[in-house]
Design an enzyme around this catalytic site. Structure first.
Site, short mmCIF file in Angstrom:
data_model
loop_
_atom_site.label_atom_id
_atom_site.label_comp_id
_atom_site.label_asym_id
_atom_site.label_seq_id
_atom_site.Cartn_x
_atom_site.Cartn_y
_atom_site.Cartn_z
N GLY A 355 0.82 -1.22 -0.31
CA GLY A 355 -0.03 0.07 0.20
C GLY A 355 0.78 0.97 -0.21
O GLY A 355 -0.21 2.76 0.18
N SER A 674 23.27 -11.80 8.93
CA SER A 674 22.98 -12.66 9.73
C SER A 674 22.15 -14.58 9.61
O SER A 674 21.61 -14.82 10.38
CB SER A 674 21.16 -12.45 9.23
OG SER A 674 20.73 -12.65 8.43
N LYS A 717 11.34 -10.25 8.99
CA LYS A 717 11.73 -11.65 9.64
C LYS A 717 10.83 -12.25 10.60
O LYS A 717 10.18 -13.65 10.29
CB LYS A 717 12.99 -11.93 10.23
CG LYS A 717 14.30 -11.96 9.13
CD LYS A 717 16.14 -11.15 9.60
CE LYS A 717 16.90 -10.63 8.68
NZ LYS A 717 18.07 -10.66 9.77
#
Length: 794
Positions: A355, A674, A717
């Protein structure tokens, strides 16, 4: 360029004979001509202009038209009424008319290539003669430096002649001859006489100018010169368009344009009064003044500074996105207290379908401002932003100025869509051009190359959207206030579907509100098993599919019915479920750990697989791992090896086994630090025969000392983990501050633990060691005794 055989819509010109290289405006009034223009606009914008042999014929047939036409493209088209257009066209090249394919509702012609003829040396010599003549004419007038330079740069004889013709006002019969003439030298000879006449007129004007260089007033001098010029034009059979110029002078005087713009407009109007309306320079000057008049100088929409009303509008239009809504409400509040505060420059960054673009329209509605949007995806030329200089044929202002004109105010909400998808090449760097637009210290005097006067953009509220911030140059990113827009939770998707998507799709498919009932189980099934995205774009497509099926059923029924769609009906209409939970029917595995990844389209699970084979301690990495991720693997192996005894791993395993680490989805490049903890867990699991829990996912950068460092993209995540059915998520302790960004509904559906070291993570991830293969595909049997070294004897 036209090919040997091409089909184009065609338009018969009654009086005009348009030649290649000309940019001009034509008035369309015939039904067939309007049809040809509309067909061209729907396709490539190209069509063929064919002059009539007899201008008096109202409805020309193929026999009434010339055999040579001009391929042209539409630069601008304004509809004035039914079958009436004002069209600015750019003539490209001559084409032979070989056949008329269709005449209803407009003429379609088949064309072939028009080939220039004549000896190359003779053509070039004659073209050089023409060039010298036109340069002597243009050099005697102001503001022709660009035209002279462009003509001097030309090397092709035909191009020289056609470019020079664009500067001349010629009789119709002569223009017909020039259009049909293939021999370039003969074409040049046809225009030498008019050129000589123009040179004589210029000399006369120069002599007249010398007569008034002394104590007479400037007004008297201009009056006499205009009178003399009028006499010269009448002698040449030309007529001046004084009425239009007078009207434009009045509009310039009444306009609220800046002093610089008014001075520029008056200068061009003076030039127009001294030129023939049929020349290219006249049309360029006319178009420039028209653009200055059409800009909304001094027009501002009044801001609606009602914070509660704005909050209600934003809440009604969009679910979630609280950070963005908060920032807009802050702007409204500050604007109410400080009316002279400049508009913010905000960049909404997030995955597709959440959006970002539609939010701009809601913000404009909340503020009571006009809304304008431009798409920057694929823009490679900085002229798209700054405009083209008027010395170029067909020059127009850039998208910023064009957007202000469309908005009709100087303070619209201006959405710069897909700002991360701009590119640069030899034509320039549009990102560099955007620096001035988005710099509050400079954009109050933004200069478009076409307009060439400062435009104040400081009152515009710029709202950029992007999927990936990494592709935006640092200086440009620094000028924007970045607001991350993560994906929606399942609860937010349910609310959006119920309140926005379903009603909108019902209306678009002609269904009344009570004709289709979609229960919550059906929506949940759509969200969980038929879409897998951060936004709601695919969800709306699936809702549309259900509405289309309902429309068929209702339209086929003779009696009014209400169609109820439940979970079973969803599967009947859409077919088998497309997605299942990533961990459904899974079980703990040895050598397989679940990591979490951030992508431009939202978060995702990252499955890390490790296998061992008898060998000599070699390492193999597959799955398109980047440099940073490769280094993370080496760090994880070194850490596990340094803690082998604590983890119950035989130290000899590292030298007697080859390790192969793989990340599935090999077609996608992966990088970043990560996944360090997840990689270490997979390796430790394999070498110690300790299964990894299948319902636990983790993220975090691993150091050689076993510390877990903070990473980015925590909210996306965690949302990805929730969508996949993960029960426990391990996050770095240093990311505890990011917990406040995660919705309560998500925190209630899963457990989140924070860890500071890899050892703490292993306590959650790894189960007890198994001593025998109990269905584990990666079970590693105990190492056999190492072979003894045999004594070498001579």
């Amino acid at each position: 360029m036209s090919s040997d055989e091409s089909l184009y819509p065609s338009l018969a010109t009654r009086l005009d004979v348009i030649l290649p290289g000309v940019v001009t405006s034509i008035e369309i009034g015939r039904e067939r001509s309007a049809g040809a223009i509309e067909a061209a606009l729907k396709d490539s914008g190209e069509f063929v202009l064919i002059p009539q042999l007899d201008p008096e014929v109202d409805e020309p047939t193929p026999d009434d038209l010339a055999k040579v036409g001009v391929l042209a493209e539409i630069a601008k088209a304004d509809k004035q009424g039914p079958n009436r257009y004002t069209v600015v066209v750019r003539a490209i090249e001559r084409v032979n008319i070989t056949d008329f394919v269709d005449r209803d509702p407009y003429m379609v012609v088949r064309t072939s290539e028009f080939k220039d003829s004549g000896d190359d040396k003779a053509n070039l010599a004659k073209a050089e003669e023409v060039r010298d003549a036109i340069i002597s004419v243009l050099s005697g007038e102001d503001d022709n430096e660009g035209a002279v330079e462009s003509i001097q740069e030309l090397t092709d004889a035909a191009e020289i002649v056609d470019t020079v013709v664009a500067h001349l006002d010629l009789e119709r019969e002569l223009r017909m001859q020039l259009l049909a003439e293939a021999n370039v030298a003969k074409r040049a000879g046809l225009i030498l006489t008019p050129l000589m006449r123009m040179r004589d007129v210029l000399k006369l004007r120069t002599d007249l100018k010398g007569e008034f260089m002394d104590p007479q007033s400037r007004e008297h001098r201009e009056q006499v010169l205009r009178q003399r010029m009028k006499s010269i034009q009448e002698e040449l059979g030309e007529t001046s368009d004084e009425n239009e110029i007078s009207e434009m002078r009045a509009k310039v005087a009444e306009s609220k344009m800046s002093d610089e713009a008014r001075a520029a407009a008056k200068k061009q109007l003076r030039r127009m009064s001294e030129m023939s309306p049929g020349t290219a320079e006249y049309n360029v000057a006319h178009g420039y003044v028209q653009w200055l008049l059409e800009l909304p100088w001094g027009v501002f929409s009044e801001d609606t500074l009602d914070v509660p009303a704005a909050r209600a509008i934003l809440a009604a239009d969009h679910a979630g996105l609280e950070t963005v809504k908060k920032r807009i409400l802050e702007f409204i509040a500050v604007r109410k207290l400080a009316p002279n505060k400049q508009g913010p420059i905000i960049c909404l960054a997030g995955p597709p379908g959440v959006g970002k673009t539609s939010l701009g329209r809601s913000i404009a509605s909340a503020l009571g401002r006009e809304y304008v949007r431009i798409s920057l995806g694929g823009v490679r030329d900085d002229s798209e932003i700054r405009g083209h200089r008027r010395t170029y044929v067909g020059a127009l202002p850039g998208r910023i100025i064009n957007g202000l004109k469309r908005a009709g105010t100087m303070n619209p909400v201006f959405v710069l869509d897909e700002i991360d998808k701009m590119a640069s090449d030899t034509r320039g760097d549009p990102a560099s051009a955007m620096l001035e637009v988005l710099d509050p210290e400079q954009n109050d005097e933004f200069v478009d190359h076409y307009i060439e006067v400062p435009i104040d953009l400081s009152n515009v509220m710029f709202l950029a959207t992007a999927n990936n911030l990494d592709t935006i140059p640092g200086p440009l990113r620094d000028r924007m206030e970045i607001i991350n827009v993560p994906g929606y939770t399942e609860l937010e998707k349910m609310q959006i579907a119920r309140n926005y998507l379903v009603p909108r799709q019902k209306a678009e498919h002609g269904l009344k509100a009570d004709q289709v009932e979609l229960d919550d189980e059906a929506l949940a099934s759509l969200i969980d098993h038929y879409t897998r995205e951060a936004g709601v774009r695919n969800l709306e497509r699936e809702v549309a599919s259900l509405c289309r099926s309902a429309a068929v059923t209702i339209a086929s029924s003779k009696e009014p019915i209400t169609m109820k769609i439940d979970k079973e009906k969803v599967e009947e209409i859409l077919g088998p479920e497309k997605f299942d939970s990533e961990i459904a029917n899974a079980k703990p595995e040895i050598g397989v750990a679940t990591g979490l990844a951030w992508t431009p389209v939202g978060g995702d699970l990252l499955f890390i697989e490790v296998r061992a084979m008898p060998g000599k301690g070699n390492r193999r990495l597959t799955g398109q791992l980047g440099d940073v991720m490769t280094e993370s693997v080496q760090t994880a192996i070194s850490y596990i090896r340094s803690r082998a005894d604590e983890l119950g791993i035989d130290p000899e395993s590292f030298d007697r086994y080859d390790l192969h680490l793989h990340l599935p989805a090999g077609g996608i490049k992966k990088d970043g630090p990560s996944a360090g903890v997840a990689m270490a867990a997979a390796i430790a699991s394999l070498l110690s025969n300790r299964p990894v829990r299948h319902d636990v996912a983790c993220t975090g950068e691993l150091t050689l000392r076993g510390h877990v460092l903070a990473v980015g993209g925590i909210k996306t995540k965690v949302l990805a983990a929730q969508r996949a059915g993960i029960k426990l998520v391990l996050l770095p302790e240093r990311n505890r501050k990011d917990l406040e960004d995660i919705p309560e509904s998500v925190l209630e559906s899963m457990e989140i633990k924070f860890v500071s070291t890899a050892a703490e993570a292993f306590d959650y991830l790894l189960g007890d060691p198994v001593s025998e293969n109990d269905g584990y595909s990666a079970f590693l049997p105990p190492l056999p005794p190492a072979p003894k070294e045999t004594e070498m004897r001579s």
